[in-house]
Design an enzyme around this catalytic site. Sequence first.
Site, mmCIF file in Angstrom:
data_model
loop_
_atom_site.group_PDB
_atom_site.id
_atom_site.type_symbol
_atom_site.label_atom_id
_atom_site.label_comp_id
_atom_site.label_asym_id
_atom_site.label_seq_id
_atom_site.Cartn_x
_atom_site.Cartn_y
_atom_site.Cartn_z
ATOM 1 N N THR A 153 -16.644 0.042 2.782
ATOM 2 C CA THR A 153 -15.243 0.044 2.886
ATOM 3 C C THR A 153 -14.998 1.422 3.585
ATOM 4 O O THR A 153 -15.835 2.194 3.602
ATOM 5 C CB THR A 153 -14.418 -0.373 1.729
ATOM 6 O OG1 THR A 153 -14.578 0.715 0.824
ATOM 7 C CG2 THR A 153 -14.688 -1.669 0.921
ATOM 8 N N THR A 210 -16.303 3.905 0.931
ATOM 9 C CA THR A 210 -17.599 4.216 0.751
ATOM 10 C C THR A 210 -18.087 4.825 1.935
ATOM 11 O O THR A 210 -19.054 5.635 2.107
ATOM 12 C CB THR A 210 -18.391 2.809 0.313
ATOM 13 O OG1 THR A 210 -18.104 1.993 1.145
ATOM 14 C CG2 THR A 210 -18.291 2.616 -0.956
ATOM 15 N N TYR A 232 -13.571 8.138 -13.000
ATOM 16 C CA TYR A 232 -13.485 6.833 -12.475
ATOM 17 C C TYR A 232 -13.990 5.817 -13.422
ATOM 18 O O TYR A 232 -13.488 4.912 -14.049
ATOM 19 C CB TYR A 232 -14.557 6.802 -11.195
ATOM 20 C CG TYR A 232 -14.563 5.374 -10.608
ATOM 21 C CD1 TYR A 232 -13.493 5.277 -9.529
ATOM 22 C CD2 TYR A 232 -15.565 4.678 -10.497
ATOM 23 C CE1 TYR A 232 -13.291 4.041 -9.015
ATOM 24 C CE2 TYR A 232 -15.536 3.685 -9.750
ATOM 25 C CZ TYR A 232 -14.435 3.283 -8.996
ATOM 26 O OH TYR A 232 -14.448 2.116 -8.193
ATOM 27 N N ASP A 259 3.707 2.488 -4.333
ATOM 28 C CA ASP A 259 2.718 3.578 -4.837
ATOM 29 C C ASP A 259 2.417 3.153 -6.110
ATOM 30 O O ASP A 259 3.456 3.194 -7.019
ATOM 31 C CB ASP A 259 3.411 4.907 -4.479
ATOM 32 C CG ASP A 259 2.346 5.978 -5.290
ATOM 33 O OD1 ASP A 259 1.485 5.514 -5.981
ATOM 34 O OD2 ASP A 259 2.861 7.052 -5.076
ATOM 35 N N VAL A 260 1.351 2.682 -6.612
ATOM 36 C CA VAL A 260 1.097 1.803 -7.799
ATOM 37 C C VAL A 260 1.387 2.946 -9.115
ATOM 38 O O VAL A 260 1.607 2.618 -10.203
ATOM 39 C CB VAL A 260 -0.132 1.456 -7.897
ATOM 40 C CG1 VAL A 260 -0.503 0.143 -6.904
ATOM 41 C CG2 VAL A 260 -1.207 2.537 -7.941
ATOM 42 N N ASP A 286 1.049 -1.250 0.046
ATOM 43 C CA ASP A 286 0.006 0.018 -0.053
ATOM 44 C C ASP A 286 0.548 1.284 -0.022
ATOM 45 O O ASP A 286 2.173 1.077 0.414
ATOM 46 C CB ASP A 286 -1.018 0.000 1.163
ATOM 47 C CG ASP A 286 -2.094 0.770 1.173
ATOM 48 O OD1 ASP A 286 -3.093 0.296 0.794
ATOM 49 O OD2 ASP A 286 -2.024 2.111 1.012
ATOM 50 N N LYS A 307 -11.789 2.620 -15.167
ATOM 51 C CA LYS A 307 -12.410 1.420 -14.694
ATOM 52 C C LYS A 307 -12.752 0.713 -15.773
ATOM 53 O O LYS A 307 -12.591 -0.595 -16.086
ATOM 54 C CB LYS A 307 -13.576 1.300 -13.717
ATOM 55 C CG LYS A 307 -13.190 1.726 -12.350
ATOM 56 C CD LYS A 307 -11.975 0.929 -11.818
ATOM 57 C CE LYS A 307 -11.531 1.137 -10.299
ATOM 58 N NZ LYS A 307 -10.721 0.262 -9.687
#
Length: 239
Positions: A181, A184, A146, A54-55, A36, A150
């Site tokens: 989560t 949300t 988003y 960090d992606v 993460d 996605k």
Amino acid sequence: MRLSGKTALITGAASGIGYAIADLFAKEGATVFASDVAAPNNDYPPGVQSLILDVTQEQDWENAVDAVIERSGRLDVLVNNAGIIAYEPLDELTLQAWLRMIAVDQTGVFLGMREAVRVMRRQKSGSIVNISSIWGSSAVAGAHSYHAAKGAVRNMSKNAAMTYVRDGIRVNSVHPGFIHTPLTDTQAPELNQVVIAATPMKRGGQPVEVAYGCLFLASDESSYVTGAELVIDGGYLAQ
Ligand code: NAD
């Protein structure tokens, strides 16, 4: 012990769905690297190894996969789960906000798959699971960036599945509906209620309900499954 002998790297694993995946995979016998950008979660089962990743950072990916190979000798499963959400409609979206979303939710998946495929091709085996969304294949108003990211993840998964099918690498996408989560939980309750009301089961999902789908795709039980979309959404997309 459905993942016995396998090594898995999971992104965005400090909370929510990623945490549930790391937890379940470890309980099912995998050697788990939970990564993460945020500080590691201390509640993992014994043996789970934390990595800072960090992606959006190419060098972080190289370092993380090098660390996995150094410590475990192989990489069998990559779950690209890290993600952020934003709700701006197209006409209110700044270029900066657009680029940030694409960096995390789309480019992060590209960098992760690229690094994993390099290892998995040598192994002649591997399973990549990319977390998309119901909004990767259907639309609501707003959340333009988003939806873009996605939707791209859905198609990038199919492309990678086709490109590496002869290398023994399977690539699938997972499309959760509303899941409870930290992501949300911090949204406006009215917004959450709208999505839950539109869900045939009339409830949000739990992170572990997504993790069980990822477990199937990560394990050899899904040996004939590639380029597929696994929808876990309480019936939302079936309407
Ligand atoms: P979450 O906010 O609880 O967890 C996301 C994790 O990703 C966090 O730990 C965060 O630190 C990490 N992260 C953010 N940016 C990162 C980066 N640049 N590099 C590495 N890690 C980073 O959210 P969640 O609800 O568990 O979401 C997980 C995934 O599921 C996301 O891709 C999200 O888009 C997707 N998803 C969630 C829902 C839902 O209803 N919760 C629905 C559909 C899809």
